[in-house]
Scaffold this motif. Structure first.
Motif, mmCIF file in Angstrom:
data_model
loop_
_atom_site.group_PDB
_atom_site.id
_atom_site.type_symbol
_atom_site.label_atom_id
_atom_site.label_comp_id
_atom_site.label_asym_id
_atom_site.label_seq_id
_atom_site.Cartn_x
_atom_site.Cartn_y
_atom_site.Cartn_z
ATOM 1 N N ALA A 42 -15.887 73.170 -76.250
ATOM 2 C CA ALA A 42 -17.150 74.053 -75.990
ATOM 3 C C ALA A 42 -17.884 74.716 -77.176
ATOM 4 C CB ALA A 42 -16.713 75.151 -74.902
ATOM 5 N N THR A 43 -19.242 74.574 -76.818
ATOM 6 C CA THR A 43 -20.172 75.153 -77.913
ATOM 7 C C THR A 43 -20.704 76.476 -77.461
ATOM 8 O OG1 THR A 43 -22.013 74.177 -77.222
ATOM 9 C CG2 THR A 43 -20.578 73.123 -78.951
ATOM 10 N N VAL A 44 -20.747 77.584 -78.007
ATOM 11 C CA VAL A 44 -21.361 78.928 -77.816
ATOM 12 C C VAL A 44 -22.136 79.576 -78.546
ATOM 13 C CG1 VAL A 44 -19.393 80.188 -78.377
ATOM 14 C CG2 VAL A 44 -20.803 80.860 -76.431
ATOM 15 N N VAL A 91 -10.607 80.915 -81.225
ATOM 16 C CA VAL A 91 -10.041 80.557 -79.907
ATOM 17 C C VAL A 91 -10.608 79.298 -79.562
ATOM 18 C CG1 VAL A 91 -10.826 81.003 -77.388
ATOM 19 C CG2 VAL A 91 -10.469 82.845 -79.034
ATOM 20 N N GLY A 92 -11.278 78.384 -80.606
ATOM 21 C CA GLY A 92 -11.520 77.123 -80.253
ATOM 22 C C GLY A 92 -12.933 76.536 -80.094
ATOM 23 N N TYR A 93 -13.734 77.560 -79.780
ATOM 24 C CA TYR A 93 -15.269 77.482 -79.691
ATOM 25 C C TYR A 93 -16.056 76.646 -81.189
ATOM 26 C CZ TYR A 93 -14.926 79.916 -75.382
ATOM 27 O OH TYR A 93 -14.471 80.481 -74.088
ATOM 28 N N GLN A 94 -17.022 76.161 -80.770
ATOM 29 C CA GLN A 94 -17.896 75.724 -81.833
ATOM 30 C C GLN A 94 -19.108 76.667 -81.675
ATOM 31 O OE1 GLN A 94 -17.981 72.990 -84.269
ATOM 32 N NE2 GLN A 94 -19.889 73.838 -85.166
ATOM 33 N N VAL A 95 -19.178 77.299 -82.644
ATOM 34 C CA VAL A 95 -20.360 78.633 -82.616
ATOM 35 C C VAL A 95 -21.685 77.933 -83.168
ATOM 36 C CG1 VAL A 95 -20.996 80.683 -83.341
ATOM 37 C CG2 VAL A 95 -18.771 80.594 -82.928
ATOM 38 N N ASP A 96 -22.517 77.737 -82.183
ATOM 39 C CA ASP A 96 -23.784 77.283 -82.704
ATOM 40 C C ASP A 96 -25.049 77.847 -81.864
ATOM 41 O OD1 ASP A 96 -25.983 75.602 -82.675
ATOM 42 O OD2 ASP A 96 -25.098 73.994 -81.962
ATOM 43 N N PRO A 97 -25.933 78.455 -82.780
ATOM 44 C CA PRO A 97 -26.960 79.405 -82.395
ATOM 45 C C PRO A 97 -27.736 78.646 -81.128
ATOM 46 C CG PRO A 97 -27.129 78.963 -84.569
ATOM 47 C CD PRO A 97 -26.040 78.139 -84.382
ATOM 48 N N ALA A 99 -26.613 76.588 -78.867
ATOM 49 C CA ALA A 99 -25.782 76.079 -77.528
ATOM 50 C C ALA A 99 -26.545 76.791 -76.299
ATOM 51 C CB ALA A 99 -24.338 76.680 -77.706
ATOM 52 N N THR A 100 -26.094 76.196 -75.157
ATOM 53 C CA THR A 100 -26.611 76.591 -74.058
ATOM 54 C C THR A 100 -25.931 77.661 -73.419
ATOM 55 O OG1 THR A 100 -25.363 74.844 -72.689
ATOM 56 C CG2 THR A 100 -27.928 74.185 -73.252
ATOM 57 N N ASN A 101 -24.552 77.858 -73.506
ATOM 58 C CA ASN A 101 -23.767 78.860 -73.271
ATOM 59 C C ASN A 101 -23.906 79.968 -74.525
ATOM 60 O OD1 ASN A 101 -23.207 77.438 -71.041
ATOM 61 N ND2 ASN A 101 -20.978 77.205 -71.517
ATOM 62 N N SER A 102 -23.773 81.187 -73.950
ATOM 63 C CA SER A 102 -24.040 82.290 -74.756
ATOM 64 C C SER A 102 -23.095 83.284 -74.670
ATOM 65 C CB SER A 102 -25.444 82.706 -75.096
ATOM 66 O OG SER A 102 -25.782 83.173 -73.999
ATOM 67 N N ALA A 103 -23.007 84.068 -75.664
ATOM 68 C CA ALA A 103 -22.204 85.479 -75.423
ATOM 69 C C ALA A 103 -22.719 86.592 -76.294
ATOM 70 C CB ALA A 103 -20.687 85.255 -75.601
ATOM 71 N N GLU A 104 -23.188 87.488 -75.655
ATOM 72 C CA GLU A 104 -23.824 88.573 -76.382
ATOM 73 C C GLU A 104 -23.175 89.912 -76.497
ATOM 74 O OE1 GLU A 104 -28.356 89.529 -76.928
ATOM 75 O OE2 GLU A 104 -27.434 90.971 -75.303
ATOM 76 N N PHE A 105 -22.568 90.237 -77.503
ATOM 77 C CA PHE A 105 -21.739 91.613 -77.411
ATOM 78 C C PHE A 105 -22.587 92.794 -78.065
ATOM 79 C CE2 PHE A 105 -19.161 87.793 -78.637
ATOM 80 C CZ PHE A 105 -18.225 88.072 -77.763
ATOM 81 N N GLN A 106 -22.701 93.634 -77.038
ATOM 82 C CA GLN A 106 -23.671 94.886 -77.259
ATOM 83 C C GLN A 106 -22.757 96.009 -77.614
ATOM 84 O OE1 GLN A 106 -25.552 95.186 -73.553
ATOM 85 N NE2 GLN A 106 -26.901 93.033 -73.876
#
Length: 188
Positions: A42-44, A91-97, A99-106
Motif C-alpha cells: 500500500a502507498t500512503v 510497517v511496510g507502506y510506500q510513503v508517496d506524497p 498517494a490516494t490514501n493519506s495519513a495526517e498527524f496533527q
C-alpha cells in the motif's frame, strides 16, 4: 597573594556558570518499532502539522512570579514528521506524497507544566496527537492522548524533563503506529 586573584576569578567563573539557565529543550523522539507488518502493498501520503496555539513546550510556574516559557530547540513538527514517515515505511507502506490514501498527524497539544515549591517540583506533561486518515471514499479520525507525571526534590534539571518528554512522545507514537484500526483503514 597570587592565589587570591586566581580564587576570585574561579569563583566568578563558577557563579556565572551556575546562573545560566537554558532557554530551549532538546527533544529527540525515536522511531517506534512496529509490532506487525501490513498484509498487502500500500502507498500512503504522510503529513504532520502542528496546530498548537503557542510554540513553548515547558512552562515553569513559580509562586508570585511570571511563568518561564521554554521552547524546543528544533521544530517538533519536523521531528514528528520524520518519525512518522520512517515508522510508516517500517510497517511496510510506500510513503508517496501523491498517494490516494493519506495519513495526517496533527500535534494538538504538547506541554509540560512544572510547579515548583519549597520542597520540590511536580511536572505534568500532556500530549495529544490527532490522526486524520483518508482513502478514496472515507475519512478516519482518532485522537491519541498521553499524560505523564514527574515529581522530585529541589528544581528539575532540563535533562530530566527532556528524558521524560521524549519517553512520553515515544510511547504515544508507538501506540499510533501499532494501531490495527488505523492500518486496516489505510489498506482499504
Amino acid at each position: 597573594m597570587k592565589s587570591l586573584p586566581l580564587l576570585l576569578c574561579t569563583s566568578l567563573f563558577l557563579s556565572a556558570c551556575a546562573s545560566y539557565t537554558p532557554t530551549h529543550i532538546a527533544l529527540n523522539p525515536s522511531v517506534p518499532q512496529p509490532l506487525n507488518q501490513i498484509d498487502q502493498y500500500a502507498t500512503v501520503a504522510v503529513n504532520t502539522i502542528d496546530v498548537r496555539k503557542a510554540n513553548f513546550i515547558v512552562r515553569f510556574n513559580k509562586e508570585g512570579e511570571a511563568a518561564e516559557l521554554i521552547s524546543p530547540s528544533e521544530p517538533i513538527r519536523q521531528q514528528l514528521d520524520s518519525v512518522f514517515k520512517q515508522a510508516m515505511t517500517k510497517v511496510g507502506y510506500q510513503v508517496d506524497p501523491a498517494a490516494t490514501n493519506s495519513a495526517e498527524f496533527q500535534l494538538d497539544y504538547l506541554l509540560t507544566d512544572v510547579t515548583e515549591s519549597t520542597f520540590g517540583f511536580e511536572a505534568k506533561t500532556t500530549l495529544t496527537i490527532n490522526v486524520v486518515a483518508k482513502n478514496q471514499t472515507q475519512e478516519f479520525t482518532k485522537i491519541y492522548n498521553a499524560k505523564g507525571l514527574l515529581k522530585g526534590p529541589f528544581s528539575p534539571d532540563y535533562a530530566t524533563l527532556e528524558l521524560d518528554m521524549n519517553k512520553l512522545i515515544d510511547e504515544l507514537t508507538s501506540k499510533i503506529i501499532n494501531d490495527a484500526e488505523l492500518h486496516h483503514f489505510l489498506q482499504q
